[in-house]
Write an enzyme that holds these catalytic residues in place. Structure first.
Site, PDB file in Angstrom:
ATOM      1  N   GLU A  96    -110.962  65.435  95.342  1.00 19.27           N
ATOM      2  CA  GLU A  96    -111.490  66.810  95.367  1.00 19.27           C
ATOM      3  C   GLU A  96    -112.149  67.162  94.048  1.00 19.27           C
ATOM      4  O   GLU A  96    -111.529  67.025  92.984  1.00 19.27           O
ATOM      5  CB  GLU A  96    -110.349  67.788  95.674  1.00 19.27           C
ATOM      6  CG  GLU A  96    -110.831  69.216  95.831  1.00 19.27           C
ATOM      7  CD  GLU A  96    -109.710  70.174  96.225  1.00 19.27           C
ATOM      8  OE1 GLU A  96    -108.751  69.748  96.907  1.00 19.27           O
ATOM      9  OE2 GLU A  96    -109.796  71.348  95.831  1.00 19.27           O
ATOM     10  N   LYS A 292    -100.429  74.288  97.475  1.00 19.86           N
ATOM     11  CA  LYS A 292    -101.417  73.210  97.630  1.00 19.86           C
ATOM     12  C   LYS A 292    -102.122  72.987  96.292  1.00 19.86           C
ATOM     13  O   LYS A 292    -102.368  71.853  95.880  1.00 19.86           O
ATOM     14  CB  LYS A 292    -102.408  73.586  98.736  1.00 19.86           C
ATOM     15  CG  LYS A 292    -103.363  72.487  99.149  1.00 19.86           C
ATOM     16  CD  LYS A 292    -104.610  72.412  98.317  1.00 19.86           C
ATOM     17  CE  LYS A 292    -105.583  71.376  98.871  1.00 19.86           C
ATOM     18  NZ  LYS A 292    -106.767  71.202  98.018  1.00 19.86           N
ATOM     19  N   ASP A 308     -94.702  57.642  95.512  1.00 18.48           N
ATOM     20  CA  ASP A 308     -94.787  57.958  96.934  1.00 18.48           C
ATOM     21  C   ASP A 308     -95.131  59.441  97.109  1.00 18.48           C
ATOM     22  O   ASP A 308     -94.248  60.304  97.040  1.00 18.48           O
ATOM     23  CB  ASP A 308     -93.428  57.602  97.566  1.00 18.48           C
ATOM     24  CG  ASP A 308     -93.396  57.819  99.058  1.00 18.48           C
ATOM     25  OD1 ASP A 308     -94.256  58.545  99.579  1.00 18.48           O
ATOM     26  OD2 ASP A 308     -92.482  57.283  99.706  1.00 18.48           O
ATOM     27  N   HIS A 405    -116.432  75.839  91.574  1.00 14.56           N
ATOM     28  CA  HIS A 405    -116.583  74.791  92.594  1.00 14.56           C
ATOM     29  C   HIS A 405    -118.041  74.468  92.879  1.00 14.56           C
ATOM     30  O   HIS A 405    -118.375  73.351  93.244  1.00 14.56           O
ATOM     31  CB  HIS A 405    -115.939  75.248  93.913  1.00 14.56           C
ATOM     32  CG  HIS A 405    -114.483  74.917  93.973  1.00 14.56           C
ATOM     33  ND1 HIS A 405    -113.711  75.198  95.061  1.00 14.56           N
ATOM     34  CD2 HIS A 405    -113.666  74.327  93.092  1.00 14.56           C
ATOM     35  CE1 HIS A 405    -112.474  74.808  94.838  1.00 14.56           C
ATOM     36  NE2 HIS A 405    -112.426  74.280  93.652  1.00 14.56           N
TER      37      HIS A 405
HETATM   38  C1  MEV Z   1    -108.020  74.321  96.223  1.00 14.69           C
HETATM   39  O1  MEV Z   1    -107.891  72.933  96.381  1.00 14.69           O
HETATM   40  C2  MEV Z   1    -106.758  74.902  95.651  1.00 14.69           C
HETATM   41  C3  MEV Z   1    -106.737  76.415  95.545  1.00 14.69           C
HETATM   42  O2  MEV Z   1    -107.019  76.985  96.823  1.00 14.69           O
HETATM   43  C4  MEV Z   1    -105.371  76.800  95.080  1.00 14.69           C
HETATM   44  C5  MEV Z   1    -105.083  78.283  95.107  1.00 14.69           C
HETATM   45  O3  MEV Z   1    -105.683  79.011  95.910  1.00 14.69           O
HETATM   46  O4  MEV Z   1    -104.195  78.687  94.342  1.00 14.69           O
HETATM   47  C6  MEV Z   1    -107.807  76.905  94.626  1.00 14.69           C
END
Ligand code: MEV
Length: 456
Positions: A96, A292, A308, A405
């Protein structure tokens, strides 16, 4: 019915027995001939990713089965990570865009504010022998002391080396779970596995415990006439290791957040940031995305060190839901003029055993980190997860996430469209203040190329 039979026939055309016995080239041939529109091209492409050094390729093939190629992922590094006063350049394997840049930026931000702090709270791992017993529960508990001694004796040939390294079996508990499932009991076993993740060690001990348990009840005179014999259902480690846990944190006076606040006062930034973290505690939809972001950092280092990542994810998410609702793994407080942001991460890792020393690049990752033990690696990984979370939240509560991004997104699209360096530079200038989309970039390139063509 006829349609169904045709479908089955078609499916059968694509089944094979003895695939694993084919040579690697034979496997590629079967796959491309059966599944690809242009078999020659597909075979060439798949085989172009074979390692040119046959020995290295043999090592990679040894990790898995039926390999036909290698799947490349970018290997990046995030420098300037200070954890407990020690500087690290952190290896990260992730596809990513922006993740490594975000980690590096957060590392730099905290470098001048004391860096990351981290502490391993405990390294206890868990395994279970699940079994059925239709006899008298009290009998089992009455003879448990005797059984525990036998379990330890019978598994001594497996535990002896781990004990020499300072680990082994810590506790064995007998749990009566029959109120949840008829006749269901459990041996819940705690382990210390030192610098190894310990999956093989734990599973071997548990399987030995399972055999001992069955024999013990079968042969012990006190259990005679108890009806059905005891039956082991399964013996396996648990990937939920809430007591194998590390805390990483950053802290500074609110005023020192200074230039990280994109036009907000440090106080406004700190409050908005802390609210964003509280929202991730309250709301599972936000919590999943928030966590995430943490795992963007965590998984990248876990992968780079050939640990792992499925185990790490399963554990982290289970922990995040430990009170019955899925919540943020990180927390934040703004009190008495101090900003504190921390992450509690249960994570079972190894720096010896498994693939950690077999995978040639993972070996380099560990070397890059100064050949840490498992506890040190836990701290570096937790710091990277926290850095990632900090960077994401800082963007979210200030400029929004898309600004950062977009540049990478644009570059990915331009690469896909095989743009030249000149076209990339022109596109970067053009899209500085515009929304990037695949169509918009393709259109821009088309016009740019047409214009250039007409000038030539
Ligand atoms: C993107 O890979 C991760 C985010 O969505 C995490 C977040 O929203 O805290 C930017």
């Amino acid at each position: 019915m006829a349609k169904f039979n045709t479908r089955i026939d078609k499916m059968q055309e694509k089944t094979i027995s003895g695939f694993s016995k084919l040579s690697k080239a034979g496997k590629v041939r079967w796959v491309v001939e059966n599944f690809f529109r242009d078999p020659e091209k597909a075979a060439r492409e798949l085989m172009s990713f074979w390692h040119e050094d046959e020995e290295q390729q043999r090592i990679l093939d040894g990790f898995s089965e039926n390999t036909i190629s290698n799947y490349y992922l970018p290997y990046g590094v995030a420098p300037n990570f200070m954890v407990n006063g020690k500087l690290y350049t952190v290896p990260m394997v992730i596809e990513e865009s922006s993740v490594v840049a975000a980690a590096s930026s957060a590392a730099k931000f905290w470098l001048s504010r004391g860096g990351f702090h981290a502490e391993v709270l405990s390294t206890r791992k868990v395994g279970q022998v699940h079994f059925s017993w239709g006899g008298d529960s009290a009998l089992l508990f009455r003879h448990f002391g005797e059984l525990e001694k036998r379990l330890r004796e019978d598994a001594a040939h497996i535990t002896v080396n781990m004990e020499k390294r300072g680990g082994g079996v810590l506790d064995i508990e007998l749990l009566d779970m029959a109120h949840l499932e008829p006749d269901y009991y459990q041996l819940k076993v705690s382990f210390e596995t030192c610098d190894s993740m310990g999956a093989n060690f734990i599973n071997s001990v548990l399987e030995e415990f399972g055999s001992t348990l069955e024999i013990f009840v079968l042969e012990h005179p006190a259990f005679e006439g108890e009806g059905q014999p005891l039956e082991v259902i399964m013996a396996i480690l648990s990937n939920y290791t809430p007591e194998c846990i590390v805390r990483a944190w950053v802290e500074c006076p609110v005023g020192a957040l200074g230039s990280g606040c994109s036009g907000m006062s440090p106080e406004e930034f700190a409050e908005k940031f802390a609210k964003a973290v509280r929202i991730a505690h309250i709301d599972p939809h936000r919590a999943a995305t928030h966590n995430k972001g943490i795992f963007n950092g965590v998984d990248a280092v876990v992968l780079a060190t050939a640990n792992d990542f499925r185990a790490v994810e399963a554990c982290g998410h289970t922990y995040a839901a430990r009170d019955g609702q899925y919540r943020s793994l990180s927390s934040c407080s703004v009190e008495n003029g101090m900003f504190r942001f921390w992450l509690d991460l249960p994570i079972a890792l190894g720096t010896v055993g498994g693939l950690t020393r077999l995978h040639p690049v993972a070996r380099r990752s560990l070397e890059l980190l100064g050949d840490p033990g498992a506890e040190e690696l836990m701290m570096v990984i937790a710091a990277t997860g926290l850095a990632q979370n900090f960077a994401a939240l800082r963007s979210l509560v200030t400029t929004g996430i898309q600004k950062g991004h977009m540049k990478m997104h644009l570059m990915n699209i331009l690469n896909h469209l095989e743009a030249s360096e000149r076209e990339m530079a022109e596109a970067a200038e053009h899209f500085k203040d515009k929304v990037v989309s695949f169509t918009a970039v393709r259109e821009f390139l088309k016009l740019f190329r047409e214009k250039k063509g007409s000038l030539a």
